[in-house]
Scaffold this motif. Structure first.
Motif, short mmCIF file in Angstrom:
data_model
loop_
_atom_site.label_atom_id
_atom_site.label_comp_id
_atom_site.label_asym_id
_atom_site.label_seq_id
_atom_site.Cartn_x
_atom_site.Cartn_y
_atom_site.Cartn_z
N LYS A 194 10.06 -10.00 3.59
CA LYS A 194 8.70 -10.49 3.79
C LYS A 194 7.82 -9.31 4.21
O LYS A 194 8.21 -8.50 5.04
N LEU A 195 6.63 -9.24 3.64
CA LEU A 195 5.66 -8.22 4.01
C LEU A 195 4.60 -8.87 4.87
O LEU A 195 4.04 -9.89 4.52
N LYS A 245 9.80 5.42 6.41
CA LYS A 245 11.04 5.25 7.18
C LYS A 245 11.54 3.82 7.06
O LYS A 245 12.74 3.58 6.94
N LYS A 246 10.62 2.87 7.06
CA LYS A 246 11.01 1.46 6.92
C LYS A 246 11.58 1.20 5.53
O LYS A 246 12.59 0.50 5.39
N THR A 276 -0.64 -3.30 -3.26
CA THR A 276 0.15 -3.79 -4.40
C THR A 276 1.54 -3.15 -4.40
O THR A 276 2.54 -3.83 -4.65
N ASP A 277 1.61 -1.85 -4.12
CA ASP A 277 2.90 -1.17 -4.02
C ASP A 277 3.78 -1.84 -2.97
O ASP A 277 4.96 -2.10 -3.20
N LEU A 278 3.21 -2.10 -1.82
CA LEU A 278 3.97 -2.69 -0.72
C LEU A 278 4.46 -4.08 -1.07
O LEU A 278 5.59 -4.46 -0.72
N ILE A 279 3.63 -4.85 -1.76
CA ILE A 279 4.04 -6.19 -2.17
C ILE A 279 5.22 -6.10 -3.14
O ILE A 279 6.21 -6.82 -2.99
N LYS A 280 5.12 -5.21 -4.11
CA LYS A 280 6.21 -5.03 -5.09
C LYS A 280 7.49 -4.56 -4.41
O LYS A 280 8.59 -5.02 -4.73
#
Length: 69
Positions: A56-57, A5-6, A44-48
């Protein structure tokens, strides 16, 4: 809020679609779609994704009393 959702909200705010995001994170649209459907993102997916969407994560462990670790 669930991660997908985010991500969808960020896509709308970035005027981008999932196909464009998939290209930016160097994966296929079907692979990204599967990850979004199953909520199966790696760190890694979230960082990309964060880099592609220029956000910003922040990942936190939070205790029951609300304290971040």
């Amino acid at each position: 809020m669930e991660v997908t959702k985010k991500v969808k909200r960020l896509l709308v705010e970035s005027d981008m679609n999932a196909t464009q995001l998939a290209e930016k994170i160097e994966t296929t649209q079907s692979n990204l779609s599967r990850k979004m459907k199953n909520e199966s993102y790696s760190v890694t997916d979230l960082i990309k994704i964060a880099e592609a969407l220029n956000v910003k994560l922040e990942i936190n462990f939070i205790m029951e009393d609300g304290t971040k670790i």
